[in-house]
Design an enzyme around this catalytic site. Structure first.
Site, PDB file in Angstrom:
ATOM      1  CB  THR A 165      -0.620   0.058   1.348  1.00  0.00           C
ATOM      2  OG1 THR A 165      -1.539  -1.157   1.253  1.00  0.00           O
ATOM      3  CG2 THR A 165      -1.624   1.167   1.417  1.00  0.00           C
ATOM      4  N   GLY A 195      -8.581  -5.216   1.829  1.00  0.00           N
ATOM      5  CA  GLY A 195      -7.577  -5.226   2.779  1.00  0.00           C
ATOM      6  C   GLY A 195      -7.828  -4.243   4.007  1.00  0.00           C
ATOM      7  CG  ASP A 196      -4.556  -3.042   6.261  1.00  0.00           C
ATOM      8  OD1 ASP A 196      -4.279  -2.992   5.003  1.00  0.00           O
ATOM      9  OD2 ASP A 196      -3.495  -2.817   7.132  1.00  0.00           O
ATOM     10  CB  THR A 216       2.362  -1.653   4.214  1.00  0.00           C
ATOM     11  OG1 THR A 216       3.637  -1.858   4.596  1.00  0.00           O
ATOM     12  CG2 THR A 216       2.264  -0.033   4.070  1.00  0.00           C
TER      13      THR A 216
END
Length: 325
Positions: A165, A195-196, A216
């Site tokens: 990321t 994702g987060d 990340t």
């Protein structure tokens, strides 16, 4: 003042540092820096140039958080728009919501006049074609895309080692702490996977009273552990930024099953200290940092920490205010 970003943020941190130096608000500086990363086709995990999902579509996630108001804005699974971080900021500033996904995020992006873009760059198109030709069965090719994708999700290998990321954390001249993220997610992911990055509290969190954190790597892990919020809460308990990150790493040792992989935790506190740890990271893991005493942003090595699935925690923390000694 400070700006902290991961390895993928190289193309944007210079702009962010310049804006902070000029007294601009942290959120403006972070958004400007992330937009440059989103435009950088050499970055294969963010914006145009990012890896597609199993259907060959690029889905983008992004978020912003203002640590002085605790307002957030996030988008997930956004297709066809150049700057998801700006759409995320518009969610924060123009809607009563915090997160939009999929078709709703695209509809809102259109309403705000966000710039459209063909996200599947040529290198990604060719990589996807190679994967499709070599990995998809003849029967599934004939019926594609109306086939079960679960097997391909488990068998898929990201075309590069990185599953990253870009994350930006900043403390501006007015002592506001902010966070921003942007990503195309895990290459060859199941369509619709988040994702987060757009999940506030997992992939990022900012509170101007204490600090900020962003992660990340394998977002599945930080979602399960609530990593970004945990780091900020540990700082609220009185821990240094280093100790807070260490405790969040320790939390991950309780994870069992699922994806136990690589995560890098980036954190700053409210007075400009920082710490970055690469969990199960590789030699060469690095990040970028700038403070007013630096002529230009500097590349630094991450601290490397190894954990294994289900490893016992080294300690427990009493649920009370904790003060480092």
């Amino acid at each position: 003042m400070i700006i902290l970003t991961n390895n993928e943020g190289k193309s944007g941190i210079g702009m962010t540092a310049e804006l902070l130096r000029d007294g601009r608000a942290g959120l403006d500086a972070v958004e400007a820096g992330i937009r440059l990363v989103e435009d950088d086709e050499e970055v294969r995990t963010v914006g145009r140039g990012g890896w597609p999902n199993l259907l060959g579509e690029v889905e983008l996630d992004a978020s912003v958080m203002d640590g002085s108001t605790l307002r957030t804005g996030a988008v997930g699974g956004l297709k066809g728009f150049r700057h998801p971080v700006s759409v995320a900021r518009a969610v924060m500033e123009r809607l009563p919501h915090e997160l939009l996904i999929g078709e709703g995020a695209a509809r809102f992006a259109t309403e705000t006049g966000a710039e459209r873009c063909e996200l599947l760059a040529e290198h990604s198109r060719k990589a996807y074609a190679r994967w499709f030709e070599s990995e998809v069965s003849a029967a599934d090719k004939a019926a594609w895309p109306n086939v079960p994708l679960e097997r391909y999700c488990h068998d898929a290998v990201d075309p590069e080692i990185g599953k990253d990321t870009t994350v930006f954390l900043a403390l501006d001249r007015a002592r506001n702490v902010v966070a921003g993220t942007s990503t195309s997610g895990w290459g060859w992911k199941y369509p619709g996977r988040l994702g987060d990055s757009p999940v506030i509290g997992a992939g990022s969190y900012a509170d101007s009273r204490y600090g900020a954190c962003a992660c990340t790597g394998a977002g599945e892990m930080t979602i399960r552990a609530g990593t970004a919020r945990a780091v900020v809460l540990y700082m609220k308990m009185g821990m240094s930024v280093e100790r807070a990150v260490s405790e969040a790493v320790d939390d991950m040792r309780a994870l069992k099953g699922g994806l136990i992989s690589r995560v890098t935790i980036h954190a700053i506190d409210a007075v400009g200290n920082h710490h970055v740890v690469a969990v199960n990271g590789l030699p060469g893991n690095h990040y970028w940092v700038w403070t007013p005493g630096m002529a230009r942003p500097e590349r630094r090595a991450c601290e490397l920490v190894q954990i294994s699935e289900g490893a016992p925690q080294s300690k427990r923390i009493a649920m009370q205010v904790y003060t480092d000694v």
